[in-house]
Design an enzyme around this catalytic site. Structure first.
Site, PDB file in Angstrom:
ATOM      1  N   HIS A 268       0.884  -1.184   0.000  1.00 36.18           N
ATOM      2  CA  HIS A 268       0.000   0.000   0.000  1.00 36.18           C
ATOM      3  C   HIS A 268       0.916   1.226   0.000  1.00 36.18           C
ATOM      4  O   HIS A 268       1.713   1.401  -0.920  1.00 36.18           O
ATOM      5  CB  HIS A 268      -0.915  -0.118   1.227  1.00 36.18           C
ATOM      6  N   HIS A 307      -2.110  -1.980 -10.000  1.00 36.23           N
ATOM      7  CA  HIS A 307      -3.110  -1.402  -9.103  1.00 36.23           C
ATOM      8  C   HIS A 307      -4.355  -2.272  -9.127  1.00 36.23           C
ATOM      9  O   HIS A 307      -4.707  -2.803 -10.186  1.00 36.23           O
ATOM     10  CB  HIS A 307      -3.443   0.035  -9.526  1.00 36.23           C
ATOM     11  N   ASP A 363       2.935   5.611  -6.714  1.00 36.64           N
ATOM     12  CA  ASP A 363       4.170   5.489  -5.935  1.00 36.64           C
ATOM     13  C   ASP A 363       5.419   5.400  -6.799  1.00 36.64           C
ATOM     14  O   ASP A 363       6.529   5.502  -6.283  1.00 36.64           O
ATOM     15  CB  ASP A 363       4.101   4.248  -5.036  1.00 36.64           C
TER      16      ASP A 363
HETATM   17  N1  CMC Z   1       5.069  -6.697 -10.434  1.00 32.09           N
HETATM   18  C1  CMC Z   1       4.999  -7.903 -11.040  1.00 32.09           C
HETATM   19  N2  CMC Z   1       3.857  -8.608 -11.131  1.00 32.09           N
HETATM   20  C2  CMC Z   1       2.754  -8.061 -10.607  1.00 32.09           C
HETATM   21  C3  CMC Z   1       2.753  -6.801  -9.972  1.00 32.09           C
HETATM   22  C4  CMC Z   1       3.981  -6.107  -9.897  1.00 32.09           C
HETATM   23  N3  CMC Z   1       4.052  -4.916  -9.313  1.00 32.09           N
HETATM   24  N4  CMC Z   1       1.510  -6.510  -9.542  1.00 32.09           N
HETATM   25  C5  CMC Z   1       0.742  -7.545  -9.889  1.00 32.09           C
HETATM   26  N5  CMC Z   1       1.495  -8.493 -10.537  1.00 32.09           N
HETATM   27  C6  CMC Z   1       1.028  -9.736 -11.147  1.00 32.09           C
HETATM   28  C7  CMC Z   1       0.734 -10.777 -10.082  1.00 32.09           C
HETATM   29  O1  CMC Z   1       1.857 -11.582  -9.807  1.00 32.09           O
HETATM   30  C8  CMC Z   1      -0.374 -11.546 -10.752  1.00 32.09           C
HETATM   31  O2  CMC Z   1       0.198 -12.377 -11.738  1.00 32.09           O
HETATM   32  P1  CMC Z   1      -0.397 -13.863 -11.994  1.00 32.09           P
HETATM   33  O3  CMC Z   1      -1.773 -13.644 -12.522  1.00 32.09           O
HETATM   34  O4  CMC Z   1       0.556 -14.473 -12.943  1.00 32.09           O
HETATM   35  O5  CMC Z   1      -0.396 -14.529 -10.652  1.00 32.09           O
HETATM   36  C9  CMC Z   1      -1.173 -10.489 -11.496  1.00 32.09           C
HETATM   37  O6  CMC Z   1      -0.227  -9.454 -11.782  1.00 32.09           O
HETATM   38  C10 CMC Z   1      -2.323  -9.901 -10.695  1.00 32.09           C
HETATM   39  O7  CMC Z   1      -1.816  -9.485  -9.437  1.00 32.09           O
HETATM   40  P2  CMC Z   1      -2.665  -9.391  -8.118  1.00 32.09           P
HETATM   41  O8  CMC Z   1      -1.749  -9.542  -6.941  1.00 32.09           O
HETATM   42  O9  CMC Z   1      -3.828 -10.341  -8.199  1.00 32.09           O
HETATM   43  O10 CMC Z   1      -3.227  -7.923  -8.217  1.00 32.09           O
HETATM   44  P3  CMC Z   1      -3.867  -7.102  -7.037  1.00 32.09           P
HETATM   45  O11 CMC Z   1      -4.914  -6.255  -7.650  1.00 32.09           O
HETATM   46  O12 CMC Z   1      -4.266  -7.986  -5.926  1.00 32.09           O
HETATM   47  O13 CMC Z   1      -2.636  -6.231  -6.519  1.00 32.09           O
HETATM   48  C11 CMC Z   1      -1.171  -4.460  -6.049  1.00 32.09           C
HETATM   49  C12 CMC Z   1      -2.525  -4.863  -6.637  1.00 32.09           C
HETATM   50  C13 CMC Z   1      -1.039  -2.941  -6.089  1.00 32.09           C
HETATM   51  C14 CMC Z   1      -1.096  -4.913  -4.568  1.00 32.09           C
HETATM   52  C15 CMC Z   1      -0.039  -5.143  -6.882  1.00 32.09           C
HETATM   53  O14 CMC Z   1      -0.112  -4.710  -8.208  1.00 32.09           O
HETATM   54  C16 CMC Z   1       1.343  -4.899  -6.295  1.00 32.09           C
HETATM   55  O15 CMC Z   1       1.763  -5.647  -5.402  1.00 32.09           O
HETATM   56  N6  CMC Z   1       2.072  -3.841  -6.781  1.00 32.09           N
HETATM   57  C17 CMC Z   1       3.372  -3.509  -6.220  1.00 32.09           C
HETATM   58  C18 CMC Z   1       3.170  -2.706  -4.941  1.00 32.09           C
HETATM   59  C19 CMC Z   1       2.704  -1.303  -5.220  1.00 32.09           C
HETATM   60  O16 CMC Z   1       3.233  -0.609  -6.082  1.00 32.09           O
HETATM   61  N7  CMC Z   1       1.701  -0.853  -4.429  1.00 32.09           N
HETATM   62  C20 CMC Z   1       1.193   0.523  -4.515  1.00 32.09           C
HETATM   63  C21 CMC Z   1      -0.228   0.564  -4.969  1.00 32.09           C
HETATM   64  S1  CMC Z   1      -0.770   2.196  -5.430  1.00 32.09           S
HETATM   65  C22 CMC Z   1      -0.749   3.106  -3.982  1.00 32.09           C
HETATM   66  C23 CMC Z   1      -1.691   2.595  -2.970  1.00 32.09           C
HETATM   67  O17 CMC Z   1      -2.878   2.446  -3.212  1.00 32.09           O
HETATM   68  O18 CMC Z   1      -1.214   2.392  -1.839  1.00 32.09           O
END
Ligand code: CMC
Length: 430
Positions: A268, A307, A363
């Site tokens: 987050h 996201h 971010d």
């Molecule tokens: N790098 C590589 N792969 C990723 C990433 C990433 N940053 N984000 C998602 N994926 C992949 C994930 O491994 C999955 O792949 P697969 O389908 O092969 O298993 C797919 O994309 C979907 O991911 P998810 O975890 O189901 O997506 P989510 O909607 O649950 O997660 C997120 C959203 C923001 C937690 C995630 O994208 C992430 O961990 N990003 C990196 C951390 C980050 O930058 N967070 C800040 C968010 S914006 C500010 C805020 O709101 O706080």
């Protein structure tokens, strides 16, 4: 048959049910009518990360993730970032309308006059170890304000609520600045009421022996824009924590501390700090392809990418990229920005990221700007928490005044043992 309904057939019993559809949503409680027999509890929905569950009705922030739209109270984020100050936007989020000149003057006066911390709060903060993470200090000290302002428990009184909101908006930057001064070993700087919200924050961070701290206007404005972009983001993890804790009628200091605790996580608000660590780890542009391969092989995530809601682009990231340019004109070129730009370029052309709709989020660039402005990475999430405080408080008020809201209490699917025979200690084996 009314049009705004859905008919579902339960194949276990052959029975059909017609359920109302309102705002593109069915009520989860309507599912409970669907039973196999009189002893059946009724159908539940299972949604472990709220992937498709609306937990409230809200009129504060609108996001269309597919189109990359973000609006506060109907106003596009781009327009607010261009024309407003952070405190103006804070007023809008809380009260639903942009302030007129007189209202803004009073509002700025009131927030400015709540920036001082009680000396016991200062002493409380002095008790942390000298290497304490500023985010841990912020979370704990905001919670500690609950002990300083016991009147905050009166959450049903609108005037008392507003007083706590003003206190929080005024004091969170002071707590944030002191947590930084504590980390670097400098004395706490008291607020200066002549300065704007962001200028005063910069004063409390960086004033040394000069009689009056003067922030660079371009940097102060850039910080104000960053504050506007971070002010609210509808039902994200920390806002959900704010609403959940607030729904138990805990006071706003405790609920805000819970929200800030959620924000501290690396998935987050903690992501901006992680982006900088990632850019350090990559070190130079030549190493980017290998780093991307590592991520694609499942070893970590590209921080600042992806996201839950935005699947096209994050409008905040676009504005931040522009703001970065104005900051670097003052602070000089930044080698991390070059690595970030190249990383973004390569990732956006890569099938892995295209298929999963992973784009830079808020971010990705904010940390680079913060570092160029002189902030340590430990402060990055704190810099997110300061402006998000108003979003949490606006959502908290909306929740408290919504007649449909009750204490948040999800259900579970039981997958554990049935009743078991107790095993005395001497029969439990080695
Ligand atoms: N790098 C590589 N792969 C990723 C990433 C990433 N940053 N984000 C998602 N994926 C992949 C994930 O491994 C999955 O792949 P697969 O389908 O092969 O298993 C797919 O994309 C979907 O991911 P998810 O975890 O189901 O997506 P989510 O909607 O649950 O997660 C997120 C959203 C923001 C937690 C995630 O994208 C992430 O961990 N990003 C990196 C951390 C980050 O930058 N967070 C800040 C968010 S914006 C500010 C805020 O709101 O706080």
């Amino acid at each position: 048959m009314p049009q705004d309904t859905i008919t579902v057939t339960d194949n276990r019993t052959g029975q059909s049910y017609t359920l109302p559809v309102e705002n593109g949503t069915i009520r989860a409680m309507d599912m409970r009518k669907i039973k196999t027999g009189p002893g059946d509890f009724g159908l539940m929905t299972y949604d472990p990360a709220f992937m498709n569950t609306a937990s409230c009705k809200s009129a504060i922030t609108f996001i269309d993730g597919d189109k990359g739209i973000l609006r506060y109270r109907g106003y596009p984020i781009e327009v607010l970032a261009e024309n407003c100050t952070y405190l103006e936007v804070a007023y809008l989020l809380l009260f639903g309308e942009l302030p007129n000149e007189a209202q803004l003057k009073d509002w700025v006066h009131d927030i400015t006059h709540h920036t001082m911390l009680h000396e016991t709060t200062k002493k409380f903060m002095e008790g942390f170890r000298d290497n304490a993470h500023p985010m841990a200090m912020l979370v704990s000290t905001v919670a500690a304000l609950s002990a300083v302002y016991p009147d905050a428990k009166n959450i049903h009184d609108p005037e008392t609520r507003l007083l706590q909101i003003k206190r929080l908006l005024g004091k969170v930057p002071s707590i944030a600045a002191f947590s930084y001064r504590h980390l670097v070993g400098f004395p706490y700087i008291y607020p200066d009421n002549d300065l704007t919200y962001t200028e005063n924050f910069m004063n409390m961070l960086w004033k040394m022996v000069e009689p009056k701290y003067l922030a660079h206007p371009v940097l102060a404005r850039a910080l104000d824009i960053l504050f506007i972009l971070h002010a609210d983001h509808e039902q994200n993890c920390s806002t959900n924590a704010m609403r959940a804790v607030g729904s138990a009628q805990a006071d706003p200091y405790l609920a805000t501390a819970a929200a800030a605790a959620a924000l501290s996580g690396p998935l987050h608000g903690g992501a901006n700090e992680e982006v900088l660590r990632m850019l350090d780890e990559i070190g130079s542009k030549e190493n980017i392809p290998d780093y991307i391969e590592k991520i694609k092989a499942g070893k970590g995530r590209l921080m600042g990418f992806g996201h839950r809601v935005y699947k096209n682009f994050d409008p905040r990231a676009t504005i931040i990229k522009r703001t970065a340019e104005s900051v670097f004109e003052v602070t000089g070129p930044n080698e991390k920005l070059d690595i970030a730009l190249e990383l973004e370029r390569i990732a956006l052309e890569d099938e892995y990221f295209i298929q999963r709709k992973l784009y830079p989020n808020v971010d990705f660039y904010s940390g680079i700007i913060y570092q160029a402005m002189g902030f340590k990475p430990e402060m990055f999430t704190v810099l997110f928490a300061i402006p998000r405080t108003v979003g949490w408080l606006a959502q908290w008020q909306e929740m408290l005044t919504d007649p449909e809201q009750k204490i948040a209490r999800p259900r579970q699917i039981w997958i554990g043992n049935d009743t078991r025979e107790f095993v005395p200690m001497d029969k439990r084996g080695k």
